[in-house]
Motif scaffolding. Structure first.
Motif, short mmCIF file in Angstrom:
data_model
loop_
_atom_site.label_atom_id
_atom_site.label_comp_id
_atom_site.label_asym_id
_atom_site.label_seq_id
_atom_site.Cartn_x
_atom_site.Cartn_y
_atom_site.Cartn_z
N LYS A 20 -18.96 -13.54 39.28
CA LYS A 20 -19.99 -12.32 38.54
C LYS A 20 -19.67 -11.12 38.96
O LYS A 20 -19.87 -10.56 40.60
N PRO A 21 -20.15 -10.31 38.05
CA PRO A 21 -21.38 -8.99 39.06
C PRO A 21 -22.60 -9.59 39.78
O PRO A 21 -23.42 -9.85 39.94
N VAL A 27 -27.09 -17.00 34.70
CA VAL A 27 -27.57 -16.79 32.94
C VAL A 27 -27.38 -16.44 32.35
O VAL A 27 -27.58 -16.75 30.88
N ASP A 28 -27.95 -15.07 32.49
CA ASP A 28 -27.65 -13.68 31.85
C ASP A 28 -26.11 -13.34 31.24
O ASP A 28 -25.85 -12.66 30.05
N LEU A 29 -24.79 -14.11 31.53
CA LEU A 29 -23.65 -13.59 31.48
C LEU A 29 -23.23 -13.77 30.68
O LEU A 29 -22.81 -15.57 30.66
N GLU A 30 -21.88 -13.88 30.40
CA GLU A 30 -21.40 -14.70 29.34
C GLU A 30 -19.76 -14.62 30.30
O GLU A 30 -19.76 -14.15 31.30
N VAL A 31 -19.50 -15.88 29.68
CA VAL A 31 -18.64 -16.69 31.20
C VAL A 31 -17.31 -16.22 30.58
O VAL A 31 -16.54 -16.67 29.26
N VAL A 77 -9.11 -11.55 33.28
CA VAL A 77 -9.37 -11.17 34.10
C VAL A 77 -10.07 -9.93 34.17
O VAL A 77 -11.13 -9.52 34.33
N ALA A 78 -8.65 -8.97 33.27
CA ALA A 78 -9.20 -7.44 32.89
C ALA A 78 -10.35 -7.74 31.81
O ALA A 78 -11.25 -6.94 32.22
N GLU A 79 -10.59 -8.86 31.06
CA GLU A 79 -11.69 -8.71 30.74
C GLU A 79 -13.15 -9.09 31.75
O GLU A 79 -13.86 -8.22 30.81
N VAL A 82 -13.86 -5.55 32.42
CA VAL A 82 -13.96 -4.23 32.39
C VAL A 82 -15.35 -4.65 31.06
O VAL A 82 -16.33 -3.81 31.19
N GLU A 83 -15.47 -5.63 30.88
CA GLU A 83 -16.84 -6.03 30.36
C GLU A 83 -18.35 -6.46 31.12
O GLU A 83 -19.43 -6.96 30.28
N GLY A 84 -17.62 -6.83 32.34
CA GLY A 84 -18.36 -6.94 32.94
C GLY A 84 -19.23 -8.48 32.95
O GLY A 84 -20.79 -8.81 32.86
N LYS A 85 -18.44 -10.10 33.28
CA LYS A 85 -18.70 -10.94 32.25
C LYS A 85 -18.43 -12.06 33.65
O LYS A 85 -17.70 -11.07 34.77
N ALA A 86 -18.34 -13.27 34.01
CA ALA A 86 -18.18 -14.12 34.83
C ALA A 86 -16.92 -15.12 34.53
O ALA A 86 -16.73 -14.84 33.69
N LEU A 87 -16.46 -14.61 36.32
CA LEU A 87 -15.41 -15.11 35.54
C LEU A 87 -15.33 -16.63 36.30
O LEU A 87 -15.61 -17.62 37.61
#
Length: 99
Positions: A20-21, A27-31, A77-79, A82-87
């Protein structure tokens, strides 16, 4: 009814369930979820540097199937980057059952 998934050889097991960033709570990130097949494809192609044909043989899938798996993994992975989401790395390939 979809065709059953063929068994795929996956050697890579991640001990890390999320990337994650920095500085943002999970909890504040989209996954974005990446499954074990996709992680293995990225490992073989990008980390190990294998050609698609060689990597497909290691995973016991056809070359077009390997390319499709790798393309989807790279898109995810790119999403996330680029969009600052958790993986999220899903260890199992079993589909989730929703009741």
């Amino acid at each position: 009814m979809p065709r059953p998934k063929k068994h795929r050889c996956v050697e890579c097991r991640s001990n890390v369930p999320y990337f994650k960033p920095r500085g943002i709570r999970l909890v504040d990130l989209e996954v974005v979820c990446i499954n074990a097949d996709e992680l293995e494809a990225v490992r073989l192609a990008d980390h190990e540097g294998l050609y698609h044909e060689q990597a497909a043989m290691k995973m016991s899938v056809s070359r077009p199937t390997f390319s499709r798996i790798l393309g989807e993994a790279r898109r995810k992975v790119a999403e996330a980057l680029v969009e600052g989401k958790a993986l999220k790395i899903e260890i199992t390939n079993e589909p989730e059952v929703t009741i």
